[in-house]
Motif scaffolding. Sequence first.
Motif, PDB file in Angstrom:
ATOM      1  N   ASP A   6       0.838  -1.208   0.000  1.00  0.00           N
ATOM      2  CA  ASP A   6       0.000   0.000   0.000  1.00  0.00           C
ATOM      3  C   ASP A   6       0.866   1.248   0.000  1.00  0.00           C
ATOM      4  N   ILE A   7       1.885   1.251   0.859  1.00  0.00           N
ATOM      5  CA  ILE A   7       2.770   2.415   0.977  1.00  0.00           C
ATOM      6  C   ILE A   7       3.562   2.620  -0.310  1.00  0.00           C
ATOM      7  N   VAL A   8       4.047   1.513  -0.897  1.00  0.00           N
ATOM      8  CA  VAL A   8       4.813   1.608  -2.146  1.00  0.00           C
ATOM      9  C   VAL A   8       3.952   2.201  -3.261  1.00  0.00           C
ATOM     10  N   VAL A   9       2.704   1.733  -3.369  1.00  0.00           N
ATOM     11  CA  VAL A   9       1.794   2.245  -4.396  1.00  0.00           C
ATOM     12  C   VAL A   9       1.554   3.737  -4.205  1.00  0.00           C
ATOM     13  N   LEU A  10       1.301   4.148  -2.971  1.00  0.00           N
ATOM     14  CA  LEU A  10       1.072   5.566  -2.688  1.00  0.00           C
ATOM     15  C   LEU A  10       2.301   6.400  -3.036  1.00  0.00           C
ATOM     16  N   LYS A  11       3.488   5.907  -2.672  1.00  0.00           N
ATOM     17  CA  LYS A  11       4.718   6.644  -2.949  1.00  0.00           C
ATOM     18  C   LYS A  11       4.943   6.802  -4.450  1.00  0.00           C
ATOM     19  N   ILE A  12       4.806   5.689  -5.194  1.00  0.00           N
ATOM     20  CA  ILE A  12       5.030   5.746  -6.644  1.00  0.00           C
ATOM     21  C   ILE A  12       4.001   6.658  -7.302  1.00  0.00           C
ATOM     22  N   GLY A  13       2.723   6.531  -6.892  1.00  0.00           N
ATOM     23  CA  GLY A  13       1.681   7.369  -7.461  1.00  0.00           C
ATOM     24  C   GLY A  13       1.926   8.845  -7.207  1.00  0.00           C
ATOM     25  N   LEU A  14       2.293   9.184  -5.975  1.00  0.00           N
ATOM     26  CA  LEU A  14       2.547  10.585  -5.630  1.00  0.00           C
ATOM     27  C   LEU A  14       3.803  11.117  -6.319  1.00  0.00           C
ATOM     28  N   ILE A  15       4.806  10.251  -6.483  1.00  0.00           N
ATOM     29  CA  ILE A  15       6.020  10.665  -7.206  1.00  0.00           C
ATOM     30  C   ILE A  15       5.683  10.978  -8.658  1.00  0.00           C
ATOM     31  N   MET A  16       4.855  10.129  -9.294  1.00  0.00           N
ATOM     32  CA  MET A  16       4.456  10.376 -10.679  1.00  0.00           C
ATOM     33  C   MET A  16       3.732  11.720 -10.788  1.00  0.00           C
ATOM     34  N   ILE A  17       2.844  11.991  -9.843  1.00  0.00           N
ATOM     35  CA  ILE A  17       2.108  13.256  -9.850  1.00  0.00           C
ATOM     36  C   ILE A  17       3.069  14.431  -9.653  1.00  0.00           C
ATOM     37  N   GLY A  18       3.994  14.291  -8.696  1.00  0.00           N
ATOM     38  CA  GLY A  18       4.962  15.349  -8.437  1.00  0.00           C
ATOM     39  C   GLY A  18       5.860  15.620  -9.633  1.00  0.00           C
ATOM     40  N   VAL A  19       6.319  14.558 -10.292  1.00  0.00           N
ATOM     41  CA  VAL A  19       7.168  14.712 -11.474  1.00  0.00           C
ATOM     42  C   VAL A  19       6.384  15.391 -12.596  1.00  0.00           C
ATOM     43  N   GLY A  20       5.084  15.092 -12.669  1.00  0.00           N
ATOM     44  CA  GLY A  20       4.239  15.728 -13.685  1.00  0.00           C
ATOM     45  C   GLY A  20       4.254  17.240 -13.554  1.00  0.00           C
ATOM     46  N   PHE A  21       4.066  17.730 -12.341  1.00  0.00           N
ATOM     47  CA  PHE A  21       4.114  19.179 -12.120  1.00  0.00           C
ATOM     48  C   PHE A  21       5.518  19.729 -12.381  1.00  0.00           C
ATOM     49  N   LEU A  22       6.529  18.923 -12.057  1.00  0.00           N
ATOM     50  CA  LEU A  22       7.916  19.383 -12.201  1.00  0.00           C
ATOM     51  C   LEU A  22       8.304  19.581 -13.663  1.00  0.00           C
ATOM     52  N   VAL A  23       7.911  18.626 -14.536  1.00  0.00           N
ATOM     53  CA  VAL A  23       8.329  18.736 -15.943  1.00  0.00           C
ATOM     54  C   VAL A  23       7.636  19.902 -16.647  1.00  0.00           C
ATOM     55  N   LYS A  24       6.499  20.322 -16.119  1.00  0.00           N
ATOM     56  CA  LYS A  24       5.830  21.493 -16.715  1.00  0.00           C
ATOM     57  C   LYS A  24       6.617  22.763 -16.403  1.00  0.00           C
ATOM     58  N   SER A  25       7.117  22.848 -15.173  1.00  0.00           N
ATOM     59  CA  SER A  25       7.866  24.047 -14.781  1.00  0.00           C
ATOM     60  C   SER A  25       9.313  23.988 -15.249  1.00  0.00           C
ATOM     61  N   ALA A  26       9.825  22.764 -15.472  1.00  0.00           N
ATOM     62  CA  ALA A  26      11.213  22.607 -15.938  1.00  0.00           C
ATOM     63  C   ALA A  26      11.246  21.600 -17.085  1.00  0.00           C
ATOM     64  N   PRO A  27      10.817  21.999 -18.299  1.00  0.00           N
ATOM     65  CA  PRO A  27      10.730  21.081 -19.451  1.00  0.00           C
ATOM     66  C   PRO A  27      12.053  20.418 -19.808  1.00  0.00           C
ATOM     67  N   GLY A  28      13.159  21.054 -19.415  1.00  0.00           N
ATOM     68  CA  GLY A  28      14.463  20.473 -19.727  1.00  0.00           C
ATOM     69  C   GLY A  28      14.690  19.121 -19.074  1.00  0.00           C
ATOM     70  N   LEU A  29      13.824  18.738 -18.124  1.00  0.00           N
ATOM     71  CA  LEU A  29      13.950  17.437 -17.459  1.00  0.00           C
ATOM     72  C   LEU A  29      13.336  16.297 -18.264  1.00  0.00           C
ATOM     73  N   ILE A  30      12.582  16.620 -19.302  1.00  0.00           N
ATOM     74  CA  ILE A  30      11.907  15.577 -20.085  1.00  0.00           C
ATOM     75  C   ILE A  30      12.939  14.715 -20.814  1.00  0.00           C
ATOM     76  N   ALA A  31      12.876  13.416 -20.557  1.00  0.00           N
ATOM     77  CA  ALA A  31      13.828  12.478 -21.166  1.00  0.00           C
ATOM     78  C   ALA A  31      13.706  12.530 -22.683  1.00  0.00           C
ATOM     79  N   GLY A  32      14.829  12.510 -23.363  1.00  0.00           N
ATOM     80  CA  GLY A  32      14.844  12.581 -24.818  1.00  0.00           C
ATOM     81  C   GLY A  32      15.014  14.005 -25.292  1.00  0.00           C
ATOM     82  N   TYR A  33      14.163  14.882 -24.793  1.00  0.00           N
ATOM     83  CA  TYR A  33      14.272  16.294 -25.174  1.00  0.00           C
ATOM     84  C   TYR A  33      15.546  16.909 -24.604  1.00  0.00           C
ATOM     85  N   ASN A  34      15.899  16.534 -23.360  1.00  0.00           N
ATOM     86  CA  ASN A  34      17.057  17.161 -22.714  1.00  0.00           C
ATOM     87  C   ASN A  34      18.391  16.771 -23.349  1.00  0.00           C
TER      88      ASN A  34
END
Length: 242
Positions: A6-34
């Motif tokens: 349960d904890i692992v699922v919550l952590k991975i899910g929240l990390i995915m959400i957090g990374v989503g907001f991060l790549v919008k503010s810092a597009p240079g982090l997008i794999a392939g594009y960078n």
Amino acid sequence: MEIVIDIVVLKIGLIMIGVGFLVKSAPGLIAGYNTMPKEKKAQVDIKGLSTFMRNALILIGLVLIAGYFLFKWLGLPVIANSLLLFVPLFGSAIAVIKAQKFDHNKDKKTKLPYIIIGAVLLFVTGLITYGFIPSKVYIDAESVRFSGMYGTEIPVTRIDSIYLADRIPEIKIRTNGYSFGGIKKGFFYLDEWGNNRLLMHSGNPPYLIVAETTGRKTILTFKDKSKTERTYNDIFNVLNSP
């Protein structure tokens, strides 16, 4: 064990959400594009790409968390657990495919996402199918062996008793195993009996109980109750042979 997942699922899910907001503010982090040269970056709609990746990653995180707990609540933990692998990989592969529309470079296409999707689908389908395969029982003078998912081998010297029962204590929680409908394989915590191995292909009696000298029990059922009874007789005859 389930609490850890349960904890692992919550952590991975929240990390995915957090990374989503991060790549919008810092597009240079997008794999392939960078890693693209400047001239190729100029051919990428980075505003559209970063917005799409943000939305895709947030959606993957939400689907993972919501899907996991929904299937767990429905009593389908094998599907719930498979989402931990299936959703991030499958979702990411689809996102990579869809994201190509923002890249206007001519050499942008790759087959890798399709390979990932195929591999994940094959793995999940194989896992569920493998769980449906009935255990086989092999008996000789030295041991009783149960094949298949969560199978085991019990030396005859470690068997304290075997018997058929019309009921077993309530199954409280799955600690490490496979559960799909009436099929339960692996380790489950039973009221009064504690943690024991289940190889149940049906939730209906009779239940074949193999009790070990250690106190642990293996509980076996087949859809055909006569098969459960025959298995009991086969093991009983071996244990009581001269």
